[in-house]
Design a protein around this motif. Sequence first.
Motif, PDB file in Angstrom:
ATOM      1  N   VAL A  27       0.650  -1.147   0.038  1.00 15.56           N
ATOM      2  CA  VAL A  27      -0.027   0.013   0.131  1.00 15.56           C
ATOM      3  C   VAL A  27       0.960   1.346   0.067  1.00 15.56           C
ATOM      4  CG1 VAL A  27      -1.596   1.496   1.495  1.00 15.56           C
ATOM      5  CG2 VAL A  27      -2.033  -1.064   1.117  1.00 15.56           C
ATOM      6  N   GLY A  28       1.650   1.415   0.821  1.00 15.09           N
ATOM      7  CA  GLY A  28       2.727   2.377   1.010  1.00 15.09           C
ATOM      8  C   GLY A  28       3.303   2.635  -0.430  1.00 15.09           C
ATOM      9  N   TRP A  29       3.952   1.498  -1.017  1.00 17.77           N
ATOM     10  CA  TRP A  29       4.563   1.633  -2.417  1.00 17.77           C
ATOM     11  C   TRP A  29       3.652   1.920  -3.490  1.00 17.77           C
ATOM     12  CZ3 TRP A  29       9.538   2.177  -2.763  1.00 17.77           C
ATOM     13  CH2 TRP A  29      10.652   1.477  -1.719  1.00 17.77           C
ATOM     14  N   LEU A  30       2.572   1.601  -3.374  1.00 21.99           N
ATOM     15  CA  LEU A  30       1.533   2.095  -4.208  1.00 21.99           C
ATOM     16  C   LEU A  30       1.356   3.563  -4.438  1.00 21.99           C
ATOM     17  CD1 LEU A  30      -1.184  -0.838  -4.436  1.00 21.99           C
ATOM     18  CD2 LEU A  30       0.415  -0.238  -6.411  1.00 21.99           C
ATOM     19  N   ILE A  31       1.173   3.970  -3.321  1.00 26.00           N
ATOM     20  CA  ILE A  31       1.084   5.409  -3.270  1.00 26.00           C
ATOM     21  C   ILE A  31       2.244   6.221  -3.868  1.00 26.00           C
ATOM     22  CG2 ILE A  31       1.058   7.419  -1.550  1.00 26.00           C
ATOM     23  CD1 ILE A  31      -0.443   5.696   0.286  1.00 26.00           C
ATOM     24  N   ALA A  34       1.980   5.980  -7.430  1.00 25.22           N
ATOM     25  CA  ALA A  34       0.962   6.669  -8.194  1.00 25.22           C
ATOM     26  C   ALA A  34       1.218   8.009  -8.197  1.00 25.22           C
ATOM     27  CB  ALA A  34      -0.407   6.566  -7.342  1.00 25.22           C
ATOM     28  N   VAL A  35       1.916   8.532  -7.470  1.00 27.51           N
ATOM     29  CA  VAL A  35       2.390   9.780  -7.304  1.00 27.51           C
ATOM     30  C   VAL A  35       3.408   9.980  -8.661  1.00 27.51           C
ATOM     31  CG1 VAL A  35       4.014  11.722  -6.277  1.00 27.51           C
ATOM     32  CG2 VAL A  35       2.170  10.223  -4.970  1.00 27.51           C
ATOM     33  N   GLN A  36       4.429   9.054  -8.838  1.00 26.53           N
ATOM     34  CA  GLN A  36       5.220   8.995  -9.852  1.00 26.53           C
ATOM     35  C   GLN A  36       4.535   9.195 -11.019  1.00 26.53           C
ATOM     36  OE1 GLN A  36       8.020   6.190  -8.458  1.00 26.53           O
ATOM     37  NE2 GLN A  36       9.691   7.754  -8.529  1.00 26.53           N
ATOM     38  N   VAL A  37       3.316   8.273 -11.238  1.00 28.19           N
ATOM     39  CA  VAL A  37       2.881   8.056 -12.530  1.00 28.19           C
ATOM     40  C   VAL A  37       2.130   9.304 -12.977  1.00 28.19           C
ATOM     41  CG1 VAL A  37       0.737   6.755 -13.614  1.00 28.19           C
ATOM     42  CG2 VAL A  37       2.335   5.532 -12.439  1.00 28.19           C
ATOM     43  N   VAL A  38       1.344   9.866 -12.107  1.00 29.27           N
ATOM     44  CA  VAL A  38       0.831  11.194 -12.397  1.00 29.27           C
ATOM     45  C   VAL A  38       1.555  12.253 -12.737  1.00 29.27           C
ATOM     46  CG1 VAL A  38      -0.467  13.117 -11.084  1.00 29.27           C
ATOM     47  CG2 VAL A  38      -1.066  10.697 -10.585  1.00 29.27           C
ATOM     48  N   TRP A  39       2.948  12.208 -11.960  1.00 29.86           N
ATOM     49  CA  TRP A  39       3.794  13.195 -12.344  1.00 29.86           C
ATOM     50  C   TRP A  39       4.126  12.899 -13.861  1.00 29.86           C
ATOM     51  CZ3 TRP A  39       9.833  12.997 -11.363  1.00 29.86           C
ATOM     52  CH2 TRP A  39      10.173  14.283 -11.270  1.00 29.86           C
ATOM     53  N   LEU A  40       4.469  11.616 -14.255  1.00 32.05           N
ATOM     54  CA  LEU A  40       4.938  11.292 -15.502  1.00 32.05           C
ATOM     55  C   LEU A  40       3.895  11.758 -16.405  1.00 32.05           C
ATOM     56  CD1 LEU A  40       7.182   9.656 -16.825  1.00 32.05           C
ATOM     57  CD2 LEU A  40       5.711   7.728 -16.836  1.00 32.05           C
ATOM     58  N   ILE A  41       2.655  11.736 -16.340  1.00 32.78           N
ATOM     59  CA  ILE A  41       1.916  11.955 -17.264  1.00 32.78           C
ATOM     60  C   ILE A  41       1.459  13.551 -17.368  1.00 32.78           C
ATOM     61  CG2 ILE A  41      -0.733  11.477 -17.884  1.00 32.78           C
ATOM     62  CD1 ILE A  41      -0.568   9.069 -16.313  1.00 32.78           C
ATOM     63  N   VAL A  55      10.921   2.743 -12.594  1.00 36.31           N
ATOM     64  CA  VAL A  55      11.153   1.603 -12.865  1.00 36.31           C
ATOM     65  C   VAL A  55      12.158   1.298 -11.470  1.00 36.31           C
ATOM     66  CG1 VAL A  55      12.901  -0.096 -13.791  1.00 36.31           C
ATOM     67  CG2 VAL A  55      11.424   1.475 -15.223  1.00 36.31           C
ATOM     68  N   ALA A  56      12.782   2.165 -10.760  1.00 38.42           N
ATOM     69  CA  ALA A  56      13.647   1.847  -9.719  1.00 38.42           C
ATOM     70  C   ALA A  56      12.832   1.703  -8.689  1.00 38.42           C
ATOM     71  CB  ALA A  56      14.449   3.148  -9.425  1.00 38.42           C
ATOM     72  N   THR A  57      11.950   2.642  -8.398  1.00 41.59           N
ATOM     73  CA  THR A  57      10.735   2.435  -7.390  1.00 41.59           C
ATOM     74  C   THR A  57       9.966   1.095  -7.350  1.00 41.59           C
ATOM     75  OG1 THR A  57      10.396   4.784  -7.743  1.00 41.59           O
ATOM     76  CG2 THR A  57       8.723   3.308  -6.207  1.00 41.59           C
ATOM     77  N   VAL A  58       9.611   0.743  -8.675  1.00 38.44           N
ATOM     78  CA  VAL A  58       8.938  -0.650  -8.807  1.00 38.44           C
ATOM     79  C   VAL A  58       9.910  -1.565  -8.447  1.00 38.44           C
ATOM     80  CG1 VAL A  58       7.977  -2.273 -10.768  1.00 38.44           C
ATOM     81  CG2 VAL A  58       7.281   0.202 -10.518  1.00 38.44           C
TER      82      VAL A  58
END
Lengths: 163, 539
Positions: A27-31, A34-41, A55-58
């Motif tokens: 759950v912590g990592w997903l947050i 999600a933040v990184q994905v939003v920033w990416l888009i 990728v590093a985060t994942v």
Amino acid sequence: METTTLRPPQHRVSPIARWYWAAHAAVGWLILVAVQVVWLIADGDDIPLRVAGLVATVVLATAHVVVMPVWRYRVHRWEATPEAVYTQSGWFKQEWRIAPVSRIQTVDSARGPLEQLFRLANVTVTTASAAGPVRISGLDRETAQRLVDELTAKAQATAGDAT
Amino acid sequence: MTTATVTDWRRLSVRMLVIHPIQEVVRAAPALLGLLVAGSSSGGHGPLWSLVGVAVTVLLGTMRWFTTTYRITPEHVQVRKGLLHRKVLTVPLDRVRTVDVTSNILHRVLGLARVEVGTGRSDRKGGGELKLDALAAAEAAHLRVELLHRENRTAAPAEGTAVDPATGAPAAPVAVPWQAGVETELAALRPGWIRFGPFTLSGLITVGIIAGFVSRLASEGNVNLGQITPVKSTLGWFGSLSLPLEIATAVVVLTVFVAIASTLGYVLAFWGFRLTRHSSGTLHVNRGLITTRATTIEERRLRGLEFSEPLLLRAVRGARLIAVTTGLRVGQGAQRGGSMLLPPAPRREAESVAVRVLGGDAVTVSGPLTPHGPAARRRRFTRALGVVVSWTVVCLALWEWSDLPAWTWVAGLALLPVTALIAADRYRSLGHALVAGHLITRWGSLVRRRVALEYDGIIGWNIERSFFQRRAGLVTLTATTAAGRQGYRVQDVTLAEAIRLASAGSPGLLDPFVSEGTPRPEPHVSGGPPDLARPVVSG
């Protein structure tokens, strides 16, 4: 002299705790993901750098979610004797805690939303010291309840203000 | 003087009605001064609002006299307070551990004192503290006697005091007139000790407060400091210096200023310092030049002592002495300074006072300690240097590939020898011992502390080891306690030594959990593979 060591406490926590710990970490990592994905888009500079970050985060997240629960499950153990509560916890950093039953002040059991999902509970035994709460997480509910009842009864039997 | 009878509800001193407005006005002084300087010409309602704020607080403060009452029953001390939200604070008398009587200059002019009752509830925020601001000085002294010298320790041993008065409260204590007791002096300030003043660095805070005051004054009063002629000319002169000279001047000015302020602070805080023991089992600390403070600590709650030696003070062979007391956390809010037993004084003096307080022999306070060995020393160095080296490397890389200024990694390099020295000193500080019923542990470099903690005061044990400690075969042992810092650590000892210490401190507690197993390269922690440092994952 080097041979003197602490034996591990008798009981393991519930095996389901592994799934709970994994879910908790995920759950912590997903947050973060999600933040990184939003920033990416959101806007379009330095795309390679951001993808690399994601990728590093994942990779880190996967390693943590896979390794941590297994490791932790091997370490986490507890035991309650008539004289003391003894726990072993942690994974990367490990800890043994020993609190005499005669110094117990409160015995609390709590269930967070995620713990409820996995039908688990944790037990916190506090003493008069702010540095010394003994916490056992990942117990199944019945064990937790039994432990709380047992310790409460024992703690009440001893007099004094436990300081 | 029997405390066994329920006294009536008593009020604070009427004279407090005079003090409170003055205190509020002083607190708001920067705003008011600003108002005065700026006058009404500058317009704006800011200063006006400050005035309204002051008026409201003064009004609320005076209401306190009407709403606050207190009384002492045979089992409890109770305080009623609050205007709209009425509250009754009740503290069982046997939970009263300390009484702090403070009078600042206004209080003293009017013969008043502020009383603060410390209870064992160090774990709860706010709730447990009883404060009475202010009582007549004589009444405050009387209250202290009533609270702490109330009985001849009727409730028998420390462990036996009733927790809940509802379940069979102890028989009403047989009141013993406290005058029967004798007070013996354990230590008193010698004028020579003031030489330690400059080394306490307490003046740094004063400098900060003055700077804050000046800047607030300037902003409230719309004064541009740069326009005042002496300031302007000084700044001009300062600006004309070369950079090294500028730095040197700033350092010298600051040093002199801090030294003077610290010395003044020392005199103000510790003038007339006197540590006494009352035969009914309490320690009294009296001190202060303008604001006087009298702290009373119940001796049966005293679990040990702490020597604290900040680096500068240590360089001139000085030390402070702090009480490790149940229900009195070190450095917590209003209790700050309440656990001090001896102001910065010669180390030798601190040691002899400690012996007099503990009543043991000198080994407890100054005996030799067991060093922690080469592995602990290596760990000190790898930890200290590791941080600086990695900082330097990162900065170097960023400087090479990005545009980070060069001074970042240069500073890192320059810090290396300093960190090495600190690491060496940190190792030298590490030590522990078991002496005469006390666990002794010493640690730290910038502030070196040596604590003697009574076995009886130890509630439990934590043994902790990080991944790296495990590889080095070391653990950190923490003795948890309800007193002082709540937990005292013995850093980086072998597991066997940690177990030895814990077994000696709490006889029998660890026995069922200790195994004298076959020799292993490192302790076996779980049912899994012995070496958890390198687990086989995904199994």
